[in-house]
Design a protein around this motif. Structure first.
Motif, mmCIF file in Angstrom:
data_model
loop_
_atom_site.group_PDB
_atom_site.id
_atom_site.type_symbol
_atom_site.label_atom_id
_atom_site.label_comp_id
_atom_site.label_asym_id
_atom_site.label_seq_id
_atom_site.Cartn_x
_atom_site.Cartn_y
_atom_site.Cartn_z
ATOM 1 N N GLU A 141 -34.161 5.240 -27.615
ATOM 2 C CA GLU A 141 -34.046 4.457 -26.391
ATOM 3 C C GLU A 141 -33.068 3.303 -26.575
ATOM 4 O O GLU A 141 -32.255 3.009 -25.684
ATOM 5 C CB GLU A 141 -35.424 3.910 -25.998
ATOM 6 C CG GLU A 141 -36.417 4.994 -25.591
ATOM 7 C CD GLU A 141 -37.833 4.470 -25.476
ATOM 8 O OE1 GLU A 141 -38.689 5.179 -24.919
ATOM 9 O OE2 GLU A 141 -38.104 3.340 -25.965
ATOM 10 N N HIS A 142 -33.118 2.659 -27.719
ATOM 11 C CA HIS A 142 -32.232 1.525 -28.002
ATOM 12 C C HIS A 142 -30.775 1.987 -28.037
ATOM 13 O O HIS A 142 -29.887 1.331 -27.468
ATOM 14 C CB HIS A 142 -32.620 0.906 -29.347
ATOM 15 C CG HIS A 142 -32.258 -0.533 -29.477
ATOM 16 N ND1 HIS A 142 -33.114 -1.558 -29.138
ATOM 17 C CD2 HIS A 142 -31.120 -1.145 -29.905
ATOM 18 C CE1 HIS A 142 -32.518 -2.719 -29.352
ATOM 19 N NE2 HIS A 142 -31.318 -2.499 -29.818
ATOM 20 N N LEU A 143 -30.538 3.093 -28.695
ATOM 21 C CA LEU A 143 -29.176 3.624 -28.775
ATOM 22 C C LEU A 143 -28.666 4.047 -27.403
ATOM 23 O O LEU A 143 -27.463 3.913 -27.113
ATOM 24 C CB LEU A 143 -29.135 4.808 -29.747
ATOM 25 C CG LEU A 143 -29.346 4.463 -31.219
ATOM 26 C CD1 LEU A 143 -29.414 5.735 -32.053
ATOM 27 C CD2 LEU A 143 -28.211 3.564 -31.731
ATOM 28 N N TYR A 144 -29.560 4.544 -26.558
ATOM 29 C CA TYR A 144 -29.161 4.909 -25.198
ATOM 30 C C TYR A 144 -28.685 3.685 -24.431
ATOM 31 O O TYR A 144 -27.612 3.710 -23.818
ATOM 32 C CB TYR A 144 -30.345 5.571 -24.478
ATOM 33 C CG TYR A 144 -30.196 5.599 -22.974
ATOM 34 C CD1 TYR A 144 -29.320 6.485 -22.351
ATOM 35 C CD2 TYR A 144 -30.919 4.712 -22.173
ATOM 36 C CE1 TYR A 144 -29.178 6.493 -20.970
ATOM 37 C CE2 TYR A 144 -30.792 4.727 -20.791
ATOM 38 C CZ TYR A 144 -29.905 5.615 -20.200
ATOM 39 O OH TYR A 144 -29.760 5.612 -18.834
ATOM 40 N N PHE A 145 -29.476 2.626 -24.439
ATOM 41 C CA PHE A 145 -29.086 1.397 -23.739
ATOM 42 C C PHE A 145 -27.733 0.891 -24.256
ATOM 43 O O PHE A 145 -26.835 0.561 -23.473
ATOM 44 C CB PHE A 145 -30.146 0.307 -23.936
ATOM 45 C CG PHE A 145 -31.385 0.507 -23.125
ATOM 46 C CD1 PHE A 145 -31.313 0.709 -21.758
ATOM 47 C CD2 PHE A 145 -32.639 0.488 -23.717
ATOM 48 C CE1 PHE A 145 -32.451 0.894 -20.993
ATOM 49 C CE2 PHE A 145 -33.784 0.672 -22.970
ATOM 50 C CZ PHE A 145 -33.694 0.881 -21.610
ATOM 51 N N CYS A 146 -27.613 0.819 -25.579
ATOM 52 C CA CYS A 146 -26.392 0.267 -26.172
ATOM 53 C C CYS A 146 -25.185 1.157 -25.896
ATOM 54 O O CYS A 146 -24.101 0.663 -25.557
ATOM 55 C CB CYS A 146 -26.576 0.095 -27.686
ATOM 56 S SG CYS A 146 -27.845 -1.103 -28.138
ATOM 57 N N GLY A 147 -25.359 2.465 -26.031
ATOM 58 C CA GLY A 147 -24.239 3.381 -25.831
ATOM 59 C C GLY A 147 -23.722 3.367 -24.405
ATOM 60 O O GLY A 147 -22.507 3.277 -24.172
ATOM 61 N N VAL A 148 -24.627 3.437 -23.432
ATOM 62 C CA VAL A 148 -24.215 3.426 -22.028
ATOM 63 C C VAL A 148 -23.575 2.098 -21.667
ATOM 64 O O VAL A 148 -22.515 2.049 -21.016
ATOM 65 C CB VAL A 148 -25.409 3.718 -21.101
ATOM 66 C CG1 VAL A 148 -25.017 3.546 -19.640
ATOM 67 C CG2 VAL A 148 -25.932 5.128 -21.344
ATOM 68 N N ALA A 149 -24.184 0.985 -22.086
ATOM 69 C CA ALA A 149 -23.649 -0.336 -21.759
ATOM 70 C C ALA A 149 -22.261 -0.541 -22.361
ATOM 71 O O ALA A 149 -21.345 -1.056 -21.698
ATOM 72 C CB ALA A 149 -24.600 -1.426 -22.253
ATOM 73 N N LEU A 150 -22.067 -0.112 -23.603
ATOM 74 C CA LEU A 150 -20.761 -0.277 -24.240
ATOM 75 C C LEU A 150 -19.707 0.623 -23.610
ATOM 76 O O LEU A 150 -18.553 0.220 -23.442
ATOM 77 C CB LEU A 150 -20.879 0.009 -25.735
ATOM 78 C CG LEU A 150 -21.546 -1.088 -26.568
ATOM 79 C CD1 LEU A 150 -21.847 -0.587 -27.972
ATOM 80 C CD2 LEU A 150 -20.669 -2.333 -26.623
ATOM 81 N N ALA A 151 -20.103 1.841 -23.255
ATOM 82 C CA ALA A 151 -19.143 2.749 -22.627
ATOM 83 C C ALA A 151 -18.665 2.192 -21.292
ATOM 84 O O ALA A 151 -17.452 2.166 -21.004
ATOM 85 C CB ALA A 151 -19.786 4.121 -22.435
ATOM 86 N N VAL A 152 -19.597 1.711 -20.470
ATOM 87 C CA VAL A 152 -19.220 1.133 -19.179
ATOM 88 C C VAL A 152 -18.390 -0.128 -19.372
ATOM 89 O O VAL A 152 -17.391 -0.349 -18.677
ATOM 90 C CB VAL A 152 -20.483 0.828 -18.342
ATOM 91 C CG1 VAL A 152 -20.118 0.091 -17.058
ATOM 92 C CG2 VAL A 152 -21.230 2.115 -18.014
#
Length: 222
Positions: free
Chosen positions: A29-40
């Motif tokens: 879940e943490h990696l999901y939040f970080c990955g999506v936020a950084l990509a955007v």
């Protein structure tokens, strides 16, 4: 010292890593939040910063506007967004708050990197007949690359640390381990959660340092 040894015992217990509330699930879940936020954030900040740096116009205004995100606490933004209609859409408030937090270092470093390219080198490239696009791709961008990567690395580490606040909005992530520890008055669990976040941030830092070195266009040219 008991908290540290207790945290080690907590991390060494296999049951704490399994299930819906286990470490592996919270890490995903943490990696999901970080990955999506950084990509955007990269999609928003990098093209704008590189273009403004190439043109040399409007960069100061864009940086000052983006730095507003640093002045407003992320937790405050998260709470406000949760209270709006966006709060009905699950993790959207958390992602927006993280994007607002990640944009400033990406935008600032990329713009400064482009503007710090030696103008005499740019003029020499222009004198050789290079077009604006060629100067951007073959001169400015390779020379700005170290600062661009520094901004990306800084934003990544900050987002990993800040994503723990998602637990305050009832979302997942490693922050849920920490908040659960507080609720249970279990100090070793709190310390274990903090260690996991710190280890993830350190791993990301090392990964981006290695990637920055491996993909450095100036190193490959040399």
């Amino acid at each position: 010292m008991n908290a540290i040894s207790g945290a080690y015992d907590w991390l060494a217990t296999g049951a704490n890593w399994q299930g819906e509330k286990g470490v592996w699930r919270r890490l995903a879940e943490h990696l999901y939040f970080c990955g999506v936020a950084l990509a955007v954030s990269c999609l928003i900040a990098l093209p704008l910063a590189l273009w403004l740096g190439h043109k040399g116009k409007g960069g100061a205004l864009a940086i000052n506007i983006s730095n507003v995100g640093r002045a407003v606490p992320t937790l405050a933004v998260l709470v406000l967004l949760t209270l709006t209609p966006l709060g009905r859409h699950g993790d959207v408030p958390t992602l927006i708050a993280l994007v607002l937090f990640a944009v400033p270092p990406l935008l600032t470093n990329a713009y400064v990197g482009m503007r710090e390219v030696d103008r005499s080198v740019v003029e020499a490239a222009r004198g050789m007949g290079m077009s604006g696009r060629q100067i951007f791709a073959r001169v400015e961008l390779p020379l700005a690359y170290p600062l661009v990567m520094t901004g990306l690395r800084s934003a990544t580490v900050q987002v990993i640390a800040t994503a723990t606040l998602a637990a305050m909005a009832g979302e997942g992530g490693l922050g849920r381990i920490i908040t659960a520890g507080f609720s249970l008055q279990d100090t070793p669990q709190v310390v274990a959660g903090a260690v996991l976040v710190a280890a993830l941030a350190l791993a990301a830092e090392c990964l981006f340092v290695a990637a920055g070195w491996a993909f450095d266009p100036m190193r490959r040219r040399a």
